[in-house]
Write an enzyme that holds these catalytic residues in place. Structure first.
Site, PDB file in Angstrom:
ATOM      1  N   LYS A 103      -4.101  -6.445  -2.285  1.00 28.16           N
ATOM      2  CA  LYS A 103      -4.361  -7.502  -1.320  1.00 28.16           C
ATOM      3  C   LYS A 103      -4.242  -8.833  -2.058  1.00 28.16           C
ATOM      4  O   LYS A 103      -4.738  -8.969  -3.179  1.00 28.16           O
ATOM      5  CB  LYS A 103      -5.760  -7.358  -0.709  1.00 28.16           C
TER       6      LYS A 103
ATOM      7  N   ARG B 256       0.835  -1.199   0.000  1.00 28.22           N
ATOM      8  CA  ARG B 256       0.000   0.000   0.000  1.00 28.22           C
ATOM      9  C   ARG B 256       0.866   1.243   0.000  1.00 28.22           C
ATOM     10  O   ARG B 256       1.860   1.315   0.718  1.00 28.22           O
ATOM     11  CB  ARG B 256      -0.890  -0.016   1.245  1.00 28.22           C
TER      12      ARG B 256
ATOM     13  N   SER C 104      -8.799   0.511  -0.330  1.00 28.15           N
ATOM     14  CA  SER C 104      -9.666   0.280   0.830  1.00 28.15           C
ATOM     15  C   SER C 104     -10.291   1.584   1.317  1.00 28.15           C
ATOM     16  O   SER C 104     -10.962   2.276   0.570  1.00 28.15           O
ATOM     17  CB  SER C 104      -8.872  -0.417   1.937  1.00 28.15           C
ATOM     18  N   HIS C 105     -10.038   1.933   2.589  1.00 25.77           N
ATOM     19  CA  HIS C 105     -10.640   3.132   3.191  1.00 25.77           C
ATOM     20  C   HIS C 105      -9.657   4.299   3.249  1.00 25.77           C
ATOM     21  O   HIS C 105      -9.952   5.314   3.887  1.00 25.77           O
ATOM     22  CB  HIS C 105     -11.106   2.810   4.611  1.00 25.77           C
TER      23      HIS C 105
ATOM     24  N   HIS D  25     -14.277  -6.005  10.168  1.00 25.33           N
ATOM     25  CA  HIS D  25     -14.119  -7.158   9.294  1.00 25.33           C
ATOM     26  C   HIS D  25     -14.823  -8.328   9.997  1.00 25.33           C
ATOM     27  O   HIS D  25     -14.552  -8.597  11.172  1.00 25.33           O
ATOM     28  CB  HIS D  25     -12.647  -7.543   9.131  1.00 25.33           C
TER      29      HIS D  25
ATOM     30  N   ASP E  67     -17.040   0.079   3.391  1.00 25.15           N
ATOM     31  CA  ASP E  67     -15.821   0.822   3.094  1.00 25.15           C
ATOM     32  C   ASP E  67     -15.553   0.770   1.592  1.00 25.15           C
ATOM     33  O   ASP E  67     -16.360   0.244   0.819  1.00 25.15           O
ATOM     34  CB  ASP E  67     -14.637   0.299   3.914  1.00 25.15           C
TER      35      ASP E  67
ATOM     36  N   ASP F   9     -15.130  -4.826   2.206  1.00 28.28           N
ATOM     37  CA  ASP F   9     -14.847  -5.908   3.141  1.00 28.28           C
ATOM     38  C   ASP F   9     -15.085  -5.518   4.601  1.00 28.28           C
ATOM     39  O   ASP F   9     -14.922  -6.349   5.497  1.00 28.28           O
ATOM     40  CB  ASP F   9     -13.434  -6.478   2.946  1.00 28.28           C
ATOM     41  N   ARG F  10     -15.492  -4.268   4.856  1.00 31.20           N
ATOM     42  CA  ARG F  10     -15.825  -3.839   6.224  1.00 31.20           C
ATOM     43  C   ARG F  10     -17.208  -3.203   6.225  1.00 31.20           C
ATOM     44  O   ARG F  10     -17.573  -2.472   5.297  1.00 31.20           O
ATOM     45  CB  ARG F  10     -14.799  -2.853   6.764  1.00 31.20           C
TER      46      ARG F  10
ATOM     47  N   ASP G  42     -13.709  -0.869  -0.435  1.00 27.93           N
ATOM     48  CA  ASP G  42     -13.610  -2.114  -1.196  1.00 27.93           C
ATOM     49  C   ASP G  42     -14.546  -3.193  -0.681  1.00 27.93           C
ATOM     50  O   ASP G  42     -14.431  -4.358  -1.060  1.00 27.93           O
ATOM     51  CB  ASP G  42     -12.167  -2.615  -1.256  1.00 27.93           C
TER      52      ASP G  42
END
Length: 472
Positions: free
Chosen positions: A115, A16, A105-106, A336, A249, A253-254, A251
């Site tokens: 990822k 990242r 992501s966020h 998550h 979020d 996943d949260r 992507d």
């Protein structure tokens, strides 16, 4: 010739960085060369690739695919979508050996990253270090002499993915859910199109916000763990008098959840609901929570006949521990949530939303009632403050040694989590930043103040203090 990654982008759980500063297409290409080599040397051949809605993601995806094929991997392109859709493509296809999602992501709009999954397992920690070493040496394969470079196939998996998500309501019947009224906030993130498809086939009435993918995030930042980012969803729930609302979020996943009264249901509280539902069907099962979770979560798991297990924070650590223990459910305070009872064990916020609908129906209580029954604990948010990379782990070890000498009650699976008559406090070093993270929880304001004072005393003994809040 090899390639040198900026060492700051090789994180514990992913790669990242800031696009144009320390992350660019040449890094994506080199990552493809290295990852393809790892897959090929493990006996595999095909890698699935997906990307989120960031403005830089298509550019990075193109370079990544070129790198993968140059080292002989075949590539399955699944296109724009949430990270769990990419995980689904990897888990459900027999011919796929690994997967990479391009996602920020966020994080802020100019950030992006990767990822990775290999053989159904998270690819993190030492694996990422190994990629950096391989790149520096140019230790990557070339395409086969006989077969040439790898091939590329595009596959639309969105409909299949959404249909699999909807199976989380199996056995409940549409009539039982016909009165459901809920809100969905995709935050202009990659989950938007999937939310539109999903709500189109779910029973009940659904009100959608910001499902158009826009990498500038014009309405609010896509991080549902920040209360300010849930303002639009709270307003929607209040205005339409909805049962509850969910947010995602960048992507997907949260998950963030707001009940019918506008109260946030945080990640560890949400896991408590899922645990109660699951344990009614799987008595005695192990449920994993992270070291930052409320003590009320572990009490809830035990009260409903489960085996609570506290483990390290980080989605990769959680998934690895689930594989090791066979636990059917796990979750983090950062929202998550991982289901392996009737799903694949990866973190999928859309599936979590569907399972929340199912849990409410099976338990016979509304999401608002489930939230209202939770004990009102007082806790701090994550207190994050900057400490140099060379000092952060050493400072936590110094605290641990003093706690041992004092005969304190604590666990040290990820930093130190100390239990006292007032409640508990935590101090841990971030795995991804030069930051220490503290948190405390008590039943009273006085107890919470005392716990924070204990944290400050320990920091002072190591020549540190809680400074200005550091960002994620």
């Amino acid at each position: 010739m090899g390639h040198r990654f900026d060492p700051t982008i090789l994180r514990e759980y992913d790669i990242r960085g800031v696009v144009g500063r320390d992350l660019g297409p040449e890094d994506a290409h080199a990552l493809g060369r290295c990852f393809a080599t790892v897959v090929r040397r493990a006996g595999g051949r095909k890698v699935a690739v997906g990307y989120d809605g960031r403005l830089s993601s298509p550019m990075l995806e193109t370079a990544l695919v070129e790198g993968l094929t140059a080292s002989g991997a075949d590539v399955l392109r699944v296109g724009l979508g949430p990270t769990p859709m990419l995980y689904y493509a990897e888990a459900s296809a027999e011919d796929v050996d690994g997967a990479i999602q391009i996602t920020g992501s966020h994080n802020p709009v100019d950030h992006n990253g990767f990822k990775m999954v290999l053989g159904g397992r998270p690819f993190f920690g030492p694996d990422i270090v190994r990629l950096g070493e391989m790149a520096a040496k140019g230790d990557w394969d070339r395409g086969d002499i006989e077969m040439g470079e790898g091939g590329v196939e595009s596959r639309d998996v969105l409909d299949a993915y959404v249909s699999r998500i909807a199976q989380g309501l199996a056995g409940l019947g549409t009539q039982a859910l016909s009165d459901l009224r809920m809100g969905w906030d995709a935050g202009n993130g990659a989950a938007g199109p999937a939310v539109e498809r999903l709500t189109g086939i779910l029973p009940g009435e659904h009100h959608l916000l910001f499902t158009q993918v826009d990498g500038t995030f014009p309405n609010h930042h896509p991080d549902p763990t920040e209360d300010a980012n849930l303002a639009h969803l709270k307003a929607l729930v209040a205005e339409r008098k909805l049962d509850f609302g969910v947010a995602f979020d960048g992507d997907g996943d949260r998950i963030g959840v707001v009940d019918g009264l506008g109260r946030v249901i945080w990640g560890d509280q949400l896991l408590g609901i899922f645990a109660e539902d699951l344990l009614a069907r799987m008595p005695g099962a192990t449920v994993i929570g992270d070291v930052k979770a409320s003590g009320a979560l572990f009490d809830t798991i035990a009260r409903h006949g489960g085996q609570p297990l506290m483990w390290k924070s980080g989605h990769s650590h959680m998934k690895a521990k689930m594989h090791e223990t066979g636990a059917p459910l796990a979750g983090e305070t950062s929202a998550h949530v991982f289901f392996a009872d009737d799903f694949y064990g990866f973190d999928d916020a859309l599936y979590a939303a569907v399972r929340l609908i199912a849990a409410s129906a099976r338990l016979g209580r509304s999401v608002t009632q489930l939230r209202g029954a939770m004990p009102e604990m007082l806790n701090t948010p994550e207190l994050r403050f900057q400490v140099s990379e060379s000092r952060k782990f050493a400072a936590v070890e110094e605290v641990r040694e003093r706690l041992v000498a004092a005969g304190a009650e604590f666990v040290d699976i990820d930093g130190v989590r100390v239990t006292t008559p007032q409640g508990w406090w935590l101090l841990r070093a971030s795995n991804t930043q030069d930051v220490l993270v503290a948190r405390a929880e008590s039943a009273t304001a006085e107890g919470l103040a005392a716990l924070i004072a204990q944290i400050d005393e320990q920091l002072a003994a190591s020549g540190l203090r809680r400074g200005p809040q550091a960002g994620h």
